[in-house]
Design a protein around this motif. Structure first.
Motif, short mmCIF file in Angstrom:
data_model
loop_
_atom_site.label_atom_id
_atom_site.label_comp_id
_atom_site.label_asym_id
_atom_site.label_seq_id
_atom_site.Cartn_x
_atom_site.Cartn_y
_atom_site.Cartn_z
N PRO A 15 0.83 -1.21 0.00
CA PRO A 15 0.00 0.00 0.00
C PRO A 15 0.86 1.26 0.00
CG PRO A 15 -0.76 -1.55 1.66
CD PRO A 15 0.54 -2.08 1.14
N GLY A 16 0.48 2.19 -0.84
CA GLY A 16 1.16 3.50 -0.81
C GLY A 16 2.42 3.59 -1.64
N VAL A 17 2.98 2.46 -2.05
CA VAL A 17 4.17 2.54 -2.91
C VAL A 17 3.72 2.37 -4.36
CG1 VAL A 17 6.38 1.48 -3.53
CG2 VAL A 17 5.71 1.67 -1.13
N LYS A 18 3.89 3.43 -5.11
CA LYS A 18 3.43 3.37 -6.49
C LYS A 18 4.32 2.45 -7.32
CE LYS A 18 1.60 8.04 -6.38
NZ LYS A 18 1.87 9.44 -6.72
#
Ligand SMILES: Nc1ncnc2c1ncn2[C@@H]1O[C@H](COP(=O)(O)OP(=O)(O)OP(=O)(O)O)[C@@H](O)[C@H]1O
Ligand SMILES: [Mg+2]
Lengths: 250, 452
Positions: free
Chosen positions: A91-94
């Protein structure tokens, strides 16, 4: 390229790998099949360096280096990449962050400069198109909310960008519809070169129609019980695994 | 916030008064009687209450003895800092700008021209020099609430007064830059920010605190915001003070019907930071959003106390604070949501999530929900955890080294807060700071830029 000798490994005091021998030459595609729980994922995890697996005997050398002495990231930088059976959601790491950080880590290990942003974007767009993936994927968090098939495509996309020398693909076909499987297989085939090797773990002969292996191995109870050419996969498809076990005991 | 009863007869130990009494005497005399009375009110409150000790519930986790021991002086009111190095940390923001150096207004570095009709932005000192107290000053924040609000009143002298008239929407943000310099003697400043928005007015205000490395000053701010019906205020606070700075802020908002207040409290700097943020929802349809991020390392200490008072029915609040603590840093989150008797159909949500990057870091989190109505929707939650080791492995398995992997995941943790900001310059700055402040250096800058 990769040489595994008499590899023993255990997980939480339970012996899983009980003497695996496997040699993969440059350019070869090997498939590993075998019943659930035989130790296929454990083998790829040990090659990739996942924590929690204790190697109790044997060796793995990759291009002459002792792989077991290398950190996880060093193995990847050296060109050993594992495609996860269950890709991890981050989550949150593109995606775009991961791809760029990974590519630059590899380049740094090779003594190269970081890839310039425009060149990177061109490369990524190219590979996305090849995998028939939407550009919007780049801005999404890694695997978060991806469908099973999208996760697998994403694993292959990473392979295409990072161009490993040895790709370990664990059940890359599970959860894919027929069209997606073709796209994934094409992605894997596009990786095939004279000096790049691939190790595929699969339960289904079907995938091997698309990615034709040079060698097929059957892993049973932590050992390679039988090896052959692609014909072995067909035989397994019609006869299952029991006959190999019986053959062993005979 | 716990209200502490003040017994004026109880003796206050000298140490609790610190060196501030000398500061009162050194202060230039007030230009007019009304101001002098205000300051005396502050001084009396301070002397009655003294600096808080940890026996006081609201200060249980935050020790201010270092403030008591320090000997702060007021900055030279003439200013005269040729070029404070901290000013380089200013954001390149297209904004109306007011700059304060050690609390002193710096007209030269400020830029307020072009404000639309109906909007007025001026330093507090301009009002005071006219013998005038701006409307709202000291009308909401109680100087007896804490020693720091009292001190702020006692040293009333400078700050920012922002008035946005009925229906006026500011085209650009108002940027208040507070620069703290590393002077020979530690200085103190007590800025007061007054924000008054008329009916349906709209403004974005950024308070940005930066400091020269080594600046060990005390910044003690009080903010008072008044939102008329339908007004909307987006308030940002970005604290990048130096690693030795003491930073105290009390900010209170009075919200009328259908007003909307949004706060981003982003705290990266300072040796000791204490933020009190308090929204009073006084009109139906009023809404308040509190977003917070605090990132501390070394021995930094950051304490966030928030209060949302749902004083009437159909008021809404949403709060999301995230803390990242490394090394031996310590964080405090104390969030109180209060729903007054019979304030029905209120929605109040609160969440606090914390990430501990070291096993010596510490967080004390305390959500307090007090509900005296039955038809309400409320929830609160607090979580504290470490980085997901499976995710760390997944990144390392792609060749990304430990430190970068952890940095990416840490940024990801903060991402939700940053994505909610409307000013990309701020999100960008925080991303870079968070990445750069993580242990060991790595090059995340390229990544950060690409993400836009
Ligand atoms: N972390 C673990 N803790 C305990 N047992 C484990 C762990 N990981 C694997 N095992 C056990 O090791 C054995 C081999 O697992 P592995 O995942 O390697 O099998 P596999 O051949 O990949 O099976 P499948 O075809 O179902 O994917 C199984 O019995 C499994 O339960
Ligand atoms: Mg498996």
């Amino acid at each position: 390229m990769l040489e595994i000798k008499d590899l023993h490994a255990k997980v939480e005091d339970k012996a899983i790998l009980k003497g695996v021998d496997l040699t993969i030459a440059p350019g070869e595609v090997h498939a590993i099949m075998g019943p659930n729980g035989a130790g296929k994922s454990t083998l790829s995890a040990v090659i990739a360096g996942k924590e929690g697996y204790e190697v109790t005997g044997g060796s793995i050398t990759f291009e002459g280096r002792d792989l077991l002495e290398m950190e996880v990231e060093e193995r990847a930088q050296a060109g050993v990449l594992m495609g996860f059976q269950y890709p991890v959601e981050i989550p949150g790491v593109k995606n775009v962050y991961l791809l760029r950080a990974a590519l630059n880590a590899k380049r740094k290990a090779q003594g190269l400069d970081e890839i310039p942003a425009p060149e990177f974007m061109r490369l990524i767009k190219d590979k996305l198109a090849f995998m028939k993936m939407d550009g919007a994927f780049l801005q999404r968090a890694v695997n978060e909310g991806f469908s099973g098939g999208e996760k697998k495509r994403n694993e292959i996309l990473q392979m295409l960008v990072l161009e490993p020398k040895l790709a370990l693909l664990d059940e890359i076909d599970s959860g894919l519809d027929i069209d997606a499987m073709k796209v994934v297989a094409e992605g894997v085939n596009s990786l095939r070169t004279a000096d790049r090797s691939i190790l595929i773990v699969t339960h289904y002969q079907r995938l091997l129609d698309y990615i034709v292996p040079d060698h097929v191995h059957v892993l049973i109870d932590g050992r390679i019980a039988r090896s052959g050419d692609k014909g072995l996969a067909l035989e397994l498809e019609s006869r299952g695994y029991d006959w190999i076990l019986e053959g062993e005991h005979a | 916030m716990t209200v502490t009863a003040i017994r004026p007869d109880a003796p206050v130990p000298d140490q609790a008064l610190g060196h501030f009494s000398a500061g009162f005497d050194a202060q230039a005399p007030a230009a007019f009687a009304e101001l002098e009375r205000l300051r005396q009110r502050g001084r009396a409150a301070f002397e009655a209450v003294g600096l808080p000790t940890r026996r006081i519930e609201a200060w249980k986790y935050t020790d201010v003895r270092a403030i008591a021991r320090a000997d702060f002086v007021l900055a030279d009111q003439q200013g005269g800092h040729a070029s404070p190095r901290g000013a380089e940390l200013a954001l390149a923001l297209d904004a109306y700008r007011m700059v304060f150096v050690d609390g002193v207004f710096d007209a030269e570095r400020s830029a307020l021209s072009g404000l639309p009709a109906g909007a007025e932005v001026a330093p507090l000192s301009r009002y005071l020099s006219r013998g005038e107290l701006p409307t709202g000053l000291a009308s909401m924040v109680d100087e007896r609430a804490s020693a720091f609000t009292a001190l702020n009143l006692a040293f009333t002298g400078e700050g920012a007064v922002i008035e946005v008239g009925r229906g006026v929407e500011l085209d650009r943000p108002i940027y208040l830059l507070f620069v703290s310099t590393a002077a020979e003697r530690a200085v103190m400043s007590h800025p007061r920010v007054i924000l008054r928005l008329g009916d349906n007015a709209r403004a974005t205000v950024l308070e940005h605190f930066v400091g020269e490395s080594g600046a060990a000053n005390l910044t003690n701010l009080v903010g008072e915001a008044f939102l008329a019906p339908g007004a909307r205020l987006d308030h940002y606070k970005l604290n990048e003070a130096s690693e030795r700075e003491f930073h105290i802020a009390n900010f209170k908002i009075d919200q009328a019907r259908d007003s909307h207040f949004s706060s981003h409290s982003l705290n990266l700097g300072g040796a000791l930071t204490r933020n009190d943020l308090d929204a009073e929802l006084n009109g139906e349809g009023a809404r308040t959003d509190f977003w917070g991020l605090f990132f501390a390392q070394g021995r930094q200490h950051v304490d966030n106390h928030t209060v949302v008072n749902h004083n009437v029915a159909r008021t809404y609040s949403n709060e999301n604070y995230k803390g990242i603590l490394d090394d031996r840093a310590r964080g405090v989150f104390n969030g109180r949501v209060y729903i007054k008797r019979d304030a029905q159909q209120v929605r109040g949500y609160q969440n606090n999530a914390n990430l501990l990057l070291s096993d010596r870091a510490e967080i004390d989190t305390k959500p307090e929900l007090e509900i005296y109505a039955d038809d309400v929707l409320c929830s609160h939650g607090a979580t504290t955890g470490q980085l997901d080791e499976n995710a760390v492995f997944a990144l390392r398995a792609r060749g990304i080294d430990q430190h970068t992997a952890r940095a990416l995941l840490t940024l990801a943790f903060a991402g939700e807060i940053l994505e909610s900001t409307q000013l990309p310059e701020i999100a960008h700055r925080v991303e870079r700071r968070v990445a750069g402040m993580l242990p060991d250096r790595f090059n995340l800058e390229g990544l950060v830029e690409l993400g836009e």
